[in-house]
Design a protein around this motif. Structure first.
Motif, PDB file in Angstrom:
ATOM      1  N   LEU A  98    -113.684  29.272 -34.349  1.00 27.98           N
ATOM      2  CA  LEU A  98    -112.895  29.916 -35.400  1.00 27.98           C
ATOM      3  C   LEU A  98    -113.113  29.306 -36.780  1.00 27.98           C
ATOM      4  N   PHE A  99    -113.746  28.138 -36.841  1.00 26.99           N
ATOM      5  CA  PHE A  99    -113.847  27.416 -38.107  1.00 26.99           C
ATOM      6  C   PHE A  99    -114.535  28.237 -39.200  1.00 26.99           C
ATOM      7  N   SER A 100    -115.658  28.834 -38.887  1.00 28.14           N
ATOM      8  CA  SER A 100    -116.413  29.560 -39.917  1.00 28.14           C
ATOM      9  C   SER A 100    -115.617  30.729 -40.482  1.00 28.14           C
ATOM     10  N   PHE A 101    -114.777  31.345 -39.644  1.00 26.72           N
ATOM     11  CA  PHE A 101    -113.982  32.475 -40.120  1.00 26.72           C
ATOM     12  C   PHE A 101    -112.880  32.004 -41.067  1.00 26.72           C
ATOM     13  N   GLY A 102    -112.302  30.844 -40.773  1.00 26.10           N
ATOM     14  CA  GLY A 102    -111.304  30.296 -41.685  1.00 26.10           C
ATOM     15  C   GLY A 102    -111.929  29.869 -43.001  1.00 26.10           C
ATOM     16  N   ALA A 103    -113.106  29.242 -42.943  1.00 25.26           N
ATOM     17  CA  ALA A 103    -113.778  28.798 -44.164  1.00 25.26           C
ATOM     18  C   ALA A 103    -114.206  29.979 -45.024  1.00 25.26           C
ATOM     19  N   ARG A 104    -114.529  31.109 -44.370  1.00 33.53           N
ATOM     20  CA  ARG A 104    -114.984  32.289 -45.100  1.00 33.53           C
ATOM     21  C   ARG A 104    -113.884  32.891 -45.976  1.00 33.53           C
ATOM     22  N   VAL A 105    -112.625  32.601 -45.659  1.00 35.18           N
ATOM     23  CA  VAL A 105    -111.520  33.079 -46.496  1.00 35.18           C
ATOM     24  C   VAL A 105    -111.699  32.580 -47.921  1.00 35.18           C
ATOM     25  N   PHE A 106    -112.067  31.320 -48.058  1.00 37.19           N
ATOM     26  CA  PHE A 106    -112.138  30.704 -49.382  1.00 37.19           C
ATOM     27  C   PHE A 106    -113.524  30.872 -50.028  1.00 37.19           C
ATOM     28  N   SER A 107    -114.560  30.983 -49.210  1.00 41.34           N
ATOM     29  CA  SER A 107    -115.883  31.246 -49.789  1.00 41.34           C
ATOM     30  C   SER A 107    -115.993  32.681 -50.299  1.00 41.34           C
ATOM     31  N   GLY A 112    -126.075  52.883 -21.481  1.00 49.90           N
ATOM     32  CA  GLY A 112    -126.516  51.985 -22.545  1.00 49.90           C
ATOM     33  C   GLY A 112    -125.758  50.686 -22.671  1.00 49.90           C
ATOM     34  N   ALA A 113    -124.642  50.495 -21.946  1.00 49.55           N
ATOM     35  CA  ALA A 113    -123.849  49.272 -22.084  1.00 49.55           C
ATOM     36  C   ALA A 113    -124.618  48.063 -21.561  1.00 49.55           C
ATOM     37  N   HIS A 114    -124.854  47.084 -22.416  1.00 47.71           N
ATOM     38  CA  HIS A 114    -125.608  45.905 -21.975  1.00 47.71           C
ATOM     39  C   HIS A 114    -124.710  44.891 -21.276  1.00 47.71           C
ATOM     40  N   ALA A 115    -123.426  44.803 -21.681  1.00 46.52           N
ATOM     41  CA  ALA A 115    -122.494  43.884 -21.010  1.00 46.52           C
ATOM     42  C   ALA A 115    -121.091  44.075 -21.575  1.00 46.52           C
ATOM     43  N   ILE A 116    -120.125  44.209 -20.665  1.00 42.07           N
ATOM     44  CA  ILE A 116    -118.709  44.202 -21.027  1.00 42.07           C
ATOM     45  C   ILE A 116    -118.138  42.892 -20.503  1.00 42.07           C
ATOM     46  N   ASN A 117    -117.436  42.151 -21.349  1.00 39.19           N
ATOM     47  CA  ASN A 117    -117.014  40.816 -20.938  1.00 39.19           C
ATOM     48  C   ASN A 117    -115.741  40.390 -21.652  1.00 39.19           C
ATOM     49  N   LEU A 118    -115.244  39.231 -21.269  1.00 41.12           N
ATOM     50  CA  LEU A 118    -114.082  38.645 -21.922  1.00 41.12           C
ATOM     51  C   LEU A 118    -114.461  38.240 -23.336  1.00 41.12           C
ATOM     52  N   SER A 119    -113.602  38.572 -24.285  1.00 38.08           N
ATOM     53  CA  SER A 119    -113.867  38.243 -25.683  1.00 38.08           C
ATOM     54  C   SER A 119    -113.287  36.878 -26.018  1.00 38.08           C
ATOM     55  N   SER A 120    -113.769  36.287 -27.095  1.00 41.45           N
ATOM     56  CA  SER A 120    -113.213  35.017 -27.553  1.00 41.45           C
ATOM     57  C   SER A 120    -112.623  35.152 -28.949  1.00 41.45           C
ATOM     58  N   LEU A 121    -113.437  35.616 -29.912  1.00 37.95           N
ATOM     59  CA  LEU A 121    -112.951  35.723 -31.282  1.00 37.95           C
ATOM     60  C   LEU A 121    -111.808  36.724 -31.409  1.00 37.95           C
ATOM     61  N   THR A 122    -112.032  37.955 -30.965  1.00 37.01           N
ATOM     62  CA  THR A 122    -110.976  38.960 -31.082  1.00 37.01           C
ATOM     63  C   THR A 122    -109.794  38.630 -30.178  1.00 37.01           C
ATOM     64  N   ALA A 123    -110.063  37.896 -29.092  1.00 36.41           N
ATOM     65  CA  ALA A 123    -108.953  37.468 -28.234  1.00 36.41           C
ATOM     66  C   ALA A 123    -108.035  36.522 -28.984  1.00 36.41           C
ATOM     67  N   ALA A 124    -108.621  35.659 -29.823  1.00 34.30           N
ATOM     68  CA  ALA A 124    -107.808  34.714 -30.579  1.00 34.30           C
ATOM     69  C   ALA A 124    -106.862  35.435 -31.540  1.00 34.30           C
ATOM     70  N   ILE A 125    -107.250  36.611 -32.019  1.00 39.63           N
ATOM     71  CA  ILE A 125    -106.386  37.380 -32.905  1.00 39.63           C
ATOM     72  C   ILE A 125    -105.162  37.886 -32.159  1.00 39.63           C
ATOM     73  N   CYS A 126    -105.344  38.289 -30.910  1.00 37.09           N
ATOM     74  CA  CYS A 126    -104.268  38.934 -30.144  1.00 37.09           C
ATOM     75  C   CYS A 126    -103.471  37.980 -29.266  1.00 37.09           C
ATOM     76  N   THR A 127    -103.921  36.741 -29.119  1.00 32.68           N
ATOM     77  CA  THR A 127    -103.205  35.802 -28.250  1.00 32.68           C
ATOM     78  C   THR A 127    -102.312  34.852 -29.026  1.00 32.68           C
TER      79      THR A 127
END
Length: 397
Positions: free
Chosen positions: A134-143, A262-277
């Protein structure tokens, strides 16, 4: 019904934001892979349809069944892998490799192998990896302030004010202010937007051992290390101590069924999961599953409009998306970062995992979450290893 009683506006906002982040971020990799492979537009739209429908169905089912926010999505590292490997591979053989990859993941899920690995990972290391993601997404707020200062600073200011006035609605307030500023500044570009329903394209799979070994196995590997392990770390860091076997089995089977479209892989998310958890979805952890259900519903809508989605999300200013995603993940980042220090005996290993993951290193085709876990685990193993004392050695002799 209990579901409607558990519904909240913040859960809906979190779900919308999760879908927006998915399509404005990792979906670009799918379009790039399709372009480099020379896929027809209809096949590319079918690919988007398949991964969106799969993410929606599995997310709704698992969130409803487990009563926790299980956010599923397509494999981001898998899409990145396809950018390099899909060109030159016959499409029907690639579909066969997708199915093989899905079956490998399903078997690993059913045997509980990933859970056995996760139980051996110290809390500080998994929290460090989580915070590093998550670090890069938080840093991107200010950049993002420099290219669009009015938009970025307006959203940051509204977020800070509402964290004091009404914390639950701070992200929604930042989104509303951002939309007003972007619209007033002429940053929204909806003139080329055209609505069209997606028509799925069925591709008969062909199985080639060379393609299964060269594409299917690497796809399974990067999906497990880059999505499932980090996704489980997000759930654990948010207080949901669940096992991965059911999640992997459901997503793996769904991936196999949708691979011919065409679906290459459906899986557990991490980034978007952090938004909803996190607490932004709801202050009560037991009611955050609603965000997972709504997120799945929005994915299905996006899949049905798969031909429209690219133009819709390209109309949003990049600064708006970057700042909104970063602000929404601040609480999740705090949870992960504090988790490092709660496991006081393994702080150095946790910091090692955080730095390696936050660095964004990509080596041997494996992403930074894998290397963060590896280096953090290595640091833990070395520091926890005790040499035998001389007195004990003398007694044995």
């Amino acid at each position: 019904m209990p579901f409607f009683k558990d519904c909240s506006g913040t859960a809906v906002v979190a779900a919308v934001l999760a879908v927006v982040v998915s399509f404005t971020g990792s979906a670009v990799l799918i379009f790039q892979a399709a372009h480099l492979a020379g896929l027809p537009e209809a096949v590319t739209s079918s690919w988007i349809w398949a991964v969106s429908i799969g993410s929606g169905i599995t997310g709704i089912f698992l969130s409803w069944k487990m009563k926790i926010p299980v956010i599923t999505a397509w494999s981001t590292p898998g899409a990145a892998l396809l950018i390099a490997m899909l060109p030159g591979v016959p499409l029907d053989e690639a579909i066969g490799a997708y199915i093989a990859s899905a079956l490998i993941i399903t078997v690993i899920g059913l045997t509980g192998t990933l859970d056995a690995i996760m139980r051996r990972i110290p809390a500080a290391v998994s929290s460090g990896m989580f915070a590093g993601i998550l670090f890069s997404f938080g840093a991107r707020v200010f950049s993002s302030v420099r290219p669009d200062p009015v938009l970025a600073l307006g959203m940051i200011a509204s977020f800070i004010v509402f964290r004091r006035v009404s914390p639950r609605y701070s992200v929604a307030a930042a989104m509303a202010v951002g939309i007003v500023i972007a619209a007033a500044g002429g940053m929204m570009h909806f003139e080329s937007l055209a609505f069209a329903l997606t028509e799925p394209v069925f591709i008969r799979p062909q199985f080639s051992w060379a393609t299964v070994v060269g594409l299917g196995i690497p796809l399974a590997l990067v999906t497990i290390t880059g999505q499932y392990i980090s996704g489980m770390a997000v759930l654990h860091a948010s207080g949901y101590r669940v096992q991965s076997n059911g999640i992997m089995a459901v997503t793996g089977i769904c991936s196999a069924l949708l691979a011919p479209f065409g679906a290459h892989a459906i899986n557990l998310s991490s980034l978007t999961a952090a938004i909803c958890t996190g607490p932004e979805a709801h202050k009560d952890p037991s009611r955050r599953y609603v965000a997972g259900v709504f997120c799945g519903g929005f994915y299905i809508v996006a899949g049905v409009l798969g031909s429209t989605i690219p133009s819709l999300f390209s109309a949003l200013p990049q600064t708006f998306v970057a700042v909104l995603a970063g602000l929404a993940l601040i609480s999740a980042f705090t949870t992960g970062f504090m988790g490092i220090f709660k496991d006081s005996g393994n702080i150095e290993a946790g910091i090692f995992a955080f730095l390696a993951t936050a660095s964004g290193m990509d080596f041997l085709g494996l992403g930074s979450p894998f290397w963060g876990l590896l280096f953090g685990g290595l640091m833990f193993a070395v520091l926890a290893w005790h040499k035998p004392c001389p007195q004990c050695s003398q007694k044995r002799t």
